[in-house]
Design an enzyme around this catalytic site. Structure first.
Site, PDB file in Angstrom:
ATOM      1  N   LYS A   1     -24.316  11.993  32.403  1.00 43.17           N
ATOM      2  CA  LYS A   1     -23.604  10.948  33.124  1.00 43.17           C
ATOM      3  C   LYS A   1     -22.724  11.651  34.134  1.00 43.17           C
ATOM      4  O   LYS A   1     -21.827  12.415  33.772  1.00 43.17           O
ATOM      5  CB  LYS A   1     -22.770  10.094  32.170  1.00 43.17           C
ATOM      6  CG  LYS A   1     -22.112   8.934  32.891  1.00 43.17           C
ATOM      7  CD  LYS A   1     -21.093   8.212  32.041  1.00 43.17           C
ATOM      8  CE  LYS A   1     -19.964   7.743  32.944  1.00 43.17           C
ATOM      9  NZ  LYS A   1     -18.848   7.193  32.195  1.00 43.17           N
TER      10      LYS A   1
ATOM     11  N   ALA B   1     -17.568   0.971  33.229  1.00 43.18           N
ATOM     12  CA  ALA B   1     -16.150   0.949  33.599  1.00 43.18           C
ATOM     13  C   ALA B   1     -15.655  -0.422  34.030  1.00 43.18           C
ATOM     14  O   ALA B   1     -16.339  -1.156  34.742  1.00 43.18           O
ATOM     15  CB  ALA B   1     -15.847   1.941  34.704  1.00 43.18           C
TER      16      ALA B   1
END
Lengths: 257, 324
Positions: free
Chosen positions: A96, A184
């Site tokens: 990631k 997020a």
């Protein structure tokens, strides 16, 4: 079923492993979330420990797939170096990719992100880029070799929920075949359900679960919300109307008044 | 009853104290009697179970509630019962609300009340939480004082490894040395620093909340302040990183700009031993009893663990006599 870089994944919820009250609570949250992928951030201090990291052994023992991340990296070279260290520690090509552009809001530096994605893809990594909801950046990331996109829906840890539904819809509309994971900004289960209802493939959470009073219970709540949003998207939802429509016909009804 | 305590950090010395009080003949062994090996040398020394409840289980209150009394009895004059002040910059006031929702034993303070408690912080924060029942101590003073008290009371302190056969029981308080060997014990790296400033005076520990980098500042007197501490999942005790140093200094500066003119007196790194639930325990294996996993709660939970271990030692004594 969700497919990421050729691997079939049975859960559409990905969980971060930072900032839980204890590893024991983290393990319970992972169990209740039924997640199959956890993200782990690697810091240099961690990789240079004496015993190879009991914490990482614990995570490896949980039986879930590890998606290492480059959290906290502020430059291309730092992110690339961290990705290589993570590949050694976790024996995976998955990464990631985070390149932070702004210290306070943790907003991604999308220019460096694209560059780092290009370098890592060339080195055989399978890159999961943490990006904004910008369509053009998304295109550049795909050109750089990414086969998954992870747009934010609000700044990391803000718990603000999806701030720009139009941008999220645009991404979905333009990339119908690319796995899109909202990464997020999600604060509560309804936020997760909302983005899943837009047709997103999965959701990645950390603070919303780790920071809850009861992280394990919150993990379970999110698992159900993600599943509900996903099912609803495929079940075909009604569009809002400006008038009331009764669910039972009114014509032919006896009138008493 | 002859007992060998291995490790002269806060766990070992507190246990030695409990055992000596109960009349045991105690020897404490540590190859580094200057505490340079002990995580407790780098501790904050906050006896703050109500604040710690924010991220710890209810047990932290249950086991840590009596810590201030224990230290005050063991070392009169070393415990400062001034409470804890928790503040947040205006932008992060929601963090303060979150903190309040997860803790008890606090009261909300406005600007004037903050100024009354800590005049140096007047006008800097509009809202704060005050935990009046909490206390603090100076870990370095206390470790030395406890060592001296034990020596004066006849406890032997030695550096050379001892033959364990000469003792009835072994108390293993070697902390991080047992990482990866004692079931599930891991290291959590903590970095801290000491600042010296004649311009600021604080009476009590102040915690500054921040969504990512919460820090605390504990006054040590004479213009010395301890700033801590990072929490990193690693057992690496190498020097503080530039990033951690920057974050700790930033936080100190946010608390009070005068800290920008302070001098950096020391930086330090310790590895806190912790179990998976971040709660310590007393583990018995044959003749050996281990106290470990004190995590970030050394001074707070060592008294309760020491008592538990001492009780285990003495409770089993008659059994040993009956079944030789």
């Amino acid at each position: 079923m969700l497919e990421l870089y050729g691997t079939t994944i049975s859960s559409r919820l990905l969980l971060g492993t930072a900032r839980y009250p204890s590893p024991a609570v983290l393990a319970e949250a992972i169990r209740r979330s039924e997640t199959r992928i956890v993200t782990v951030s690697l810091r240099r201090e961690t990789a240079s420990g004496k015993t190879g990291g009991v914490f990482f052994e614990m995570i490896r023992d949980l039986g879930v797939r590890v998606l290492p991340n480059t959290a906290g990296c502020h430059s291309v070279s730092e992110a690339v170096l961290t990705a290589k260290m993570a590949r050694e520690v976790f024996a995976t090509n998955w990464i990631k990719l985070e390149v932070i552009g702004h210290h306070d809001t943790l907003q991604p530096d999308v220019f460096s992100l694209v560059e780092a994605a290009r370098i890592l893809t060339a080195e055989g990594f399978e890159v999961f880029p943490y990006t904004t909801d910008d369509l053009v950046v998304a295109e550049k990331l795909l050109e750089a070799g990414c086969k998954v996109l992870m747009p934010w829906c609000a700044p990391i840890g803000s718990a603000a929920g999806p701030l720009n539904l139009t941008a999220l819809r645009t991404l979905r509309g333009h990339f119908p075949d690319v796995p899109l994971i909202v990464d997020a900004g999600i604060g509560r289960p309804s936020h997760a359900a909302t983005v899943m209802e837009l047709g997103y493939d999965a959701v990645l959470l950390n603070t919303a679960v780790a920071g809850a009073s009861d992280p394990a219970a919150m993990a379970g709540a999110f698992a159900r919300a993600v599943e509900a949003g996903h099912e609803a998207y495929h079940a075909g939802m009604l569009e809002p109307r400006d008038m009331a429509v009764p669910s039972t016909p009114v014509i032919g009804k006896a009138v008493f008044a | 009853m002859r007992i060998l305590v291995k490790g002269a950090g806060v766990a070992g010395l507190a246990a030695a104290h409990e055992l000596a009080v109960r009349g045991a003949e105690v020897t404490v062994v540590d190859p580094r009697p200057d505490f340079s090996n002990a995580a407790s040398w780098f501790a904050g020394g906050m006896l703050a179970p109500w604040c710690e409840r924010e991220s710890a289980d209810e047990a932290v209150l249950q086991y840590g509630g009596g810590a201030a009394d224990w230290w005050a009895v063991a070392l009169p004059g070393e415990v400062h019962r001034k409470g804890t002040l928790v503040v947040a910059p205006p932008r992060d006031v929601s963090e303060l609300k979150r903190f309040a929702a997860r803790t008890s034993g606090h009261e909300w303070l406005g600007e004037e009340e903050i100024a009354a408690l800590e005049p140096a912080l007047a006008g800097r924060f509009r809202l704060a939480l005050f935990f009046p029942r909490e206390a603090h101590l100076d870990p370095r003073r206390v470790l030395k004082a406890l060592r001296d008290k034990l020596t004066a009371a006849g406890v032997r302190l030695v550096e050379e490894a001892q033959s364990e056969g000469a003792f009835d029981r072994i108390l293993d308080c070697t902390g991080a040395a047992r990482i990866a060997d004692l079931g599930g014990l891991r290291g959590v790296r903590g970095e801290m620093l000491y600042l010296r400033s004649a311009e600021i005076e604080l009476v009590r520990p102040v915690r500054l909340l921040h969504p990512r980098i919460p820090v605390y500042i504990v006054p040590r007197g004479d213009g010395l302040f301890m700033v801590g501490a990072t929490m990193i999942e690693a057992d690496n005790d190498g020097p503080i990183t530039a990033r951690s140093l920057m974050e700790l200094l930033n936080a100190a500066y946010t608390l009070h700009p005068a800290f920008a003119e302070a001098t950096v007196a020391e930086t330090g790194t310790g590895v806190r031993p912790a179990f998976a639930d971040n709660f310590p325990r007393v583990v018995t294996a044959g003749r050996t009893i281990a106290i470990n996993g004190l995590y970030r709660h050394g001074f707070l939970l060592a008294p309760a663990m020491a008592r538990e271990a001492a009780e285990a030692v003495f409770a089993e004594q008659p059994k040993e006599r009956n079944f030789p």
